[in-house]
Design a protein around this motif. Structure first.
Motif, PDB file in Angstrom:
ATOM      1  N   ASP A  74       0.857  -1.187   0.000  1.00 34.32           N
ATOM      2  CA  ASP A  74       0.000   0.000   0.000  1.00 34.32           C
ATOM      3  C   ASP A  74       0.891   1.235   0.000  1.00 34.32           C
ATOM      4  OD1 ASP A  74      -2.178   1.649   0.091  1.00 34.32           O
ATOM      5  OD2 ASP A  74      -2.704   1.243   2.178  1.00 34.32           O
ATOM      6  N   PRO A  75       1.648   1.434  -1.083  1.00 33.06           N
ATOM      7  CA  PRO A  75       2.716   2.440  -1.059  1.00 33.06           C
ATOM      8  C   PRO A  75       2.231   3.882  -1.065  1.00 33.06           C
ATOM      9  CG  PRO A  75       2.493   1.504  -3.256  1.00 33.06           C
ATOM     10  CD  PRO A  75       1.593   0.706  -2.363  1.00 33.06           C
ATOM     11  N   VAL A  76       1.003   4.123  -1.517  1.00 32.92           N
ATOM     12  CA  VAL A  76       0.514   5.505  -1.599  1.00 32.92           C
ATOM     13  C   VAL A  76      -0.099   5.953  -0.276  1.00 32.92           C
ATOM     14  CG1 VAL A  76      -1.093   7.043  -2.809  1.00 32.92           C
ATOM     15  CG2 VAL A  76       0.174   5.305  -4.087  1.00 32.92           C
ATOM     16  N   ARG A  77      -0.636   5.019   0.497  1.00 32.88           N
ATOM     17  CA  ARG A  77      -1.338   5.391   1.741  1.00 32.88           C
ATOM     18  C   ARG A  77      -0.557   5.085   3.011  1.00 32.88           C
ATOM     19  NH1 ARG A  77      -5.248   4.266  -2.005  1.00 32.88           N
ATOM     20  NH2 ARG A  77      -4.835   2.033  -1.847  1.00 32.88           N
ATOM     21  N   THR A  78       0.654   4.578   2.873  1.00 33.92           N
ATOM     22  CA  THR A  78       1.489   4.342   4.054  1.00 33.92           C
ATOM     23  C   THR A  78       2.837   5.010   3.839  1.00 33.92           C
ATOM     24  OG1 THR A  78       2.352   2.251   3.153  1.00 33.92           O
ATOM     25  CG2 THR A  78       0.408   2.136   4.605  1.00 33.92           C
ATOM     26  N   PRO A  79       3.502   5.375   4.952  1.00 35.10           N
ATOM     27  CA  PRO A  79       3.117   5.283   6.352  1.00 35.10           C
ATOM     28  C   PRO A  79       2.083   6.353   6.715  1.00 35.10           C
ATOM     29  CG  PRO A  79       5.204   6.421   6.180  1.00 35.10           C
ATOM     30  CD  PRO A  79       4.851   5.974   4.781  1.00 35.10           C
TER      31      PRO A  79
END
Length: 810
Positions: free
Chosen positions: A657-662
């Motif tokens: 989930d690279p767009v919404r994390t961290p």
């Protein structure tokens, strides 16, 4: 219409019609036969609103002439100063110890800058590249443009009086040659490679005690480089280039009319020799393109025509590599390759100095490139009796950027953009994002990088390289082994670089976006993988600007029905993703502080209670009327400097989930309360209220007028980037040395003319006496755009139309 203007318009129309009736090749031949290189060049320049020139010419030499003339009219002092740099004459005119022109290299002093550029000049580096046949060297068309540019610049100097106080009556403003123009293109190509190392190239000397030593440190005092420190320095060196950008292209099925859309937002210096400058270039029947050129270059760097639009973003590709040399124990200027000795090449360079004796220094070069002795002032790469390091920069043989750009200018599709990239392979350190009238979208990281494959790095890395390459993409190869040579791809224009088939590329996704992170997330639903580490990482945490950009453009693509107006809204949305992620957490933790106080770094208690409510109410934008934006900006800068990235968030980065994390700010992290206290104390000391409007304290002054500046730092994730200068005594952020520059929002309708809106944020001219010194800056302050006048009917209908015929003899 006044009689003289009517005559010039008619003359321009005749020129347009007559040239259009000739086949392109015939027009080119006629130009070379009737106007030899020694004279007779001319062009018609039609100026429209905001001093934007539309240059009409019969051939490429005339076009270059018009471009050189018009650039000189707006930017003669900036250009002349750059040519002093390129000739290696800054010390002669301005003193050896003065700060160097930072726009064309990373040299810190005039002396170091001169030593590097005199070395380029005296070794005839650029002349040799000019002599290469195309596509390895410049084409005849580009040579004609460079020759014409020099003639146009010189003609303007001869026929006009300089009014800009920056160089009025200065002896260092001199005529230029085609070689000077080509050298400027060369400097731009190597600015991320050899240009970054100008200091150490001129300072590198053999160890003390050797027969060739000239005062260098003792070999016994040299320490082995710390691998982790070198990796971090390499990341800093190439990870934060002092240049950046955003760009997005949308596929036709996301738009209102099925045609492509492109928004370009390069982040470049607002002053000095890397400024953009706007123009339209027209050779009837041959070329018609509008956009921004980097000063001193004849071709359009980013722009659009009737069929295609493109922009660039600074890439994550590492444009140079290091080679660890094994030295002959008897001579530290001799290195071994497969056990055979090779002598370094000694280059002795002498620089004239104002009010002083000339300075002579020696540079040392190898088969790989120059010897360097540091990555930064804190991270040495010692030259000892046994080891030295050489830098390989493949752009040091690259004068192909202008031809690549000219290919874009003539392209009729995104496929043509790819063809130009494949033929010329001249893009030094940027990605390319493009869209076309037929609805295609393109992202490609087709750039010149060393041909470092992961296999080669695994086989040939030194102990140092085994740390630096995975961590930063910087290879440190064993220069003593012939089997560690970079090799060649069959489709590469030169050995030692990747061919176009190896470049990370994504065609025809619903959107393609880049904000200076790697190719991996050009489209979050269609990640690009499988490329070599030297191009950038895969599966690592992107920056906040990438996260915010992908969120925005993915939502736009999903919504569909997009128009140029949607691109304009995205440019000035001024959303701060860091605020969306953290402001509520900050406000909540702030309100929970006992007694509403926090302890600052000076151990003093600070009442922060007012800031809590301001942050809670902040609208999470960097609009000029936003209250709380300045408070959060100053706080976020401190927090991210004091708290390590691994401790900043409670929910860590996930590759799934690279767009919404961290996410979820760790307000318990050491340094959180201190950063808040120090921020409130800073604003209070400057007399700035926590809820002050951003525009009251983020501004520039032009002609005595204070202009509020919208946008914010890239570290906040803001698309509309500004990296302003903080001056508490002056009232906050009082100047913008770097940020959004040549903006373009481009689409097409069913007519022949592109639908384009543009904006040059810092305006066309650096001359404070010019009417075009701040007119577009005032538009930027109000988040307004310029409607592009691309087609003839639009140019001729401009209420500000001014037509000038320029020539070598008037």
């Amino acid at each position: 219409m006044p009689t003289r203007l009517r005559q010039l318009v008619v003359a321009a129309a005749v020129l347009f019609t007559a040239a259009a009736s000739l086949p392109a090749a015939a027009a080119d031949d006629r130009g070379r036969q009737e106007r030899p290189s020694h004279g007779g060049l001319s062009a018609v320049i039609r100026y429209t609103e905001y001093g934007i020139p539309h240059i009409l010419a019969k051939d490429y030499a005339d076009l270059g002439f018009g471009e050189g003339w018009a650039q000189a009219a707006d930017e003669v002092c900036t250009l002349a100063d750059g040519f002093v740099t390129l000739r290696g004459e800054r010390s002669r005119h301005f003193g050896a110890d003065a700060a160097a022109d930072g726009s064309l290299s990373a040299a810190r002093t005039n002396l170091t800058s001169d030593l590097y550029f005199r070395g380029v000049r005296e070794t005839r580096t650029v002349e040799k590249l000019l002599a290469e046949p195309a596509p390895r060297g410049p084409s005849r068309k580009v040579r004609d443009m460079m020759r014409g540019w020099a003639a146009g610049y010189n003609a303007w100097l001869k026929q006009n009086r300089i009014t800009d106080p920056a160089c009025k009556d200065a002896s260092w403003v001199r005529p230029v040659s085609e070689l000077d123009v080509a050298t400027r293109g060369y400097a731009i190509a190597v600015i991320a490679g050899e240009g970054r190392f100008a200091e150490t190239i001129s300072a590198a000397q053999p160890p003390a005690g050797s027969a060739t030593a000239t005062g260098s440190p003792s070999a016994r005092s040299a320490r082995t480089p710390d691998a982790k420190a070198v990796a971090e320095a390499a990341f800093d060196l190439w990870g934060e280039a002092g240049m950046g950008s955003n760009a997005v292209a949308f596929r036709g099925d996301t738009t209102a009319n099925g045609r492509g859309l492109l928004l370009g937002n390069p982040h470049y210096p607002w002053e000095g020799g890397r400024r953009f400058w706007q123009s339209q270039q027209t050779i009837p029947g041959e070329l018609n393109v509008s956009g921004g050129s980097l000063l001193g270059t004849p071709a359009i760097s980013i722009g659009f025509n009737a069929h295609v639009a493109w922009s660039h973003t600074v890439s994550t590709g590492i444009p140079a590599s290091l080679h660890q040399l094994t030295l002959d124990p008897a001579d530290p200027t001799t290195y071994l390759v497969d056990g055979e000795p090779e002598h370094m090449t000694k280059r002795t360079v002498t620089v004239a100095v104002k009010d002083g004796a000339p300075v002579t220094r020696t540079q040392w070069w190898t088969r790989y490139g120059p010897v360097v002795t540091s990555l930064s002032s804190q991270v040495p790469l010692p030259w000892t009796t046994t080891t030295a390091y050489a830098l390989y920069d493949p752009n040091a043989v690259n004068l192909r950027f202008a031809d690549t750009s000219l290919g874009f200018s003539k392209a009729r599709s995104t496929d043509d953009v790819l063809k130009s990239l494949a033929r010329h392979q001249g893009i030094p350190w940027v990605n390319t994002i493009a869209a076309d009238r037929e609805g295609h979208a393109l992202y490609t990281q087709s750039q010149v990088v060393p041909r470092i494959t992961d296999e080669l790095a695994a086989r040939c890395s030194t102990a140092l390289g085994r740390t630096t390459y995975p961590a930063s993409g910087v290879a440190v190869l064993d220069g003593s082994r012939g089997d560690c040579a970079l090799g060649s791809d069959p489709d590469a224009v030169r050995p030692g670089i990747f061919g176009p088939a190896r470049m990370p590329t994504l065609k025809n996704a619903p959107y393609v976006e880049n904000s200076n992170d790697s190719a991996w997330l050009a489209n979050a639903d269609r990640p690009i993988t499988g490329y070599e580490r030297v191009f950038g990482p895969v599966g690592t945490q992107p920056g906040l600007r990438t996260r915010g950009g992908v969120e925005d453009v993915a939502a736009m693509a999903e919504r569909g029905g997009l128009t140029v107006r949607d691109l304009q809204r995205q440019q000035f949305a001024n959303r701060a993703p860091a605020g969306d992620l953290a402001a509520q957490d900050v406000a909540r933790a702030c309100a929970a502080l006992p007694g509403g106080t926090a302890t600052g770094s000076d151990a003093k208690a600070v009442d922060v209670s007012e800031a809590c409510g301001v942050l809670k109410a902040w609208d999470r934008t960097m609009d000029t009327d936003s209250r709380g934006a300045l408070l959060f900006d100053r706080f976020w800068r401190r927090l991210t400097q004091q708290v390590p990235p691994a401790q900043l968030w409670k929910v860590p980065f996930s590759v799934a989930d690279p767009v919404r994390t961290p996410h979820t700010l760790n307000t318990d992290a050491p340094g959180f309360a201190t950063a808040l206290a120090d921020t409130v104390a800073e604003l209070r000391a400057a007399g700035i209220a926590p809820d002050a409007k951003l525009g009251a304290h983020q501004f520039v002054v032009r002609g005595g007028e204070r202009l509020a500046m919208p946008g914010g730092s890239g570290r906040l994730g803001v698309w509309n980037v500004l990296e302003p200068t903080w001056d508490a005594a002056g009232g906050g952020y009082t100047e913008v040395p770097f940020g959004s520059s040549h903006l373009q929002a481009v689409g097409w309708d069913d007519g022949r003319c592109p639908v384009a809106r543009t904006l040059l944020t810092y305006s066309q001219s650096s001359n404070p006496d010019s009417p075009h010194h701040s007119d577009q800056t005032r538009l930027f302050s109000g988040e307004k755009w310029v409607t592009s006048r691309f087609c003839e009917k639009d140019i001729l209908s401009s209420p500000k139309l001014r037509v000038v015929r320029v020539g070598e003899h008037r």
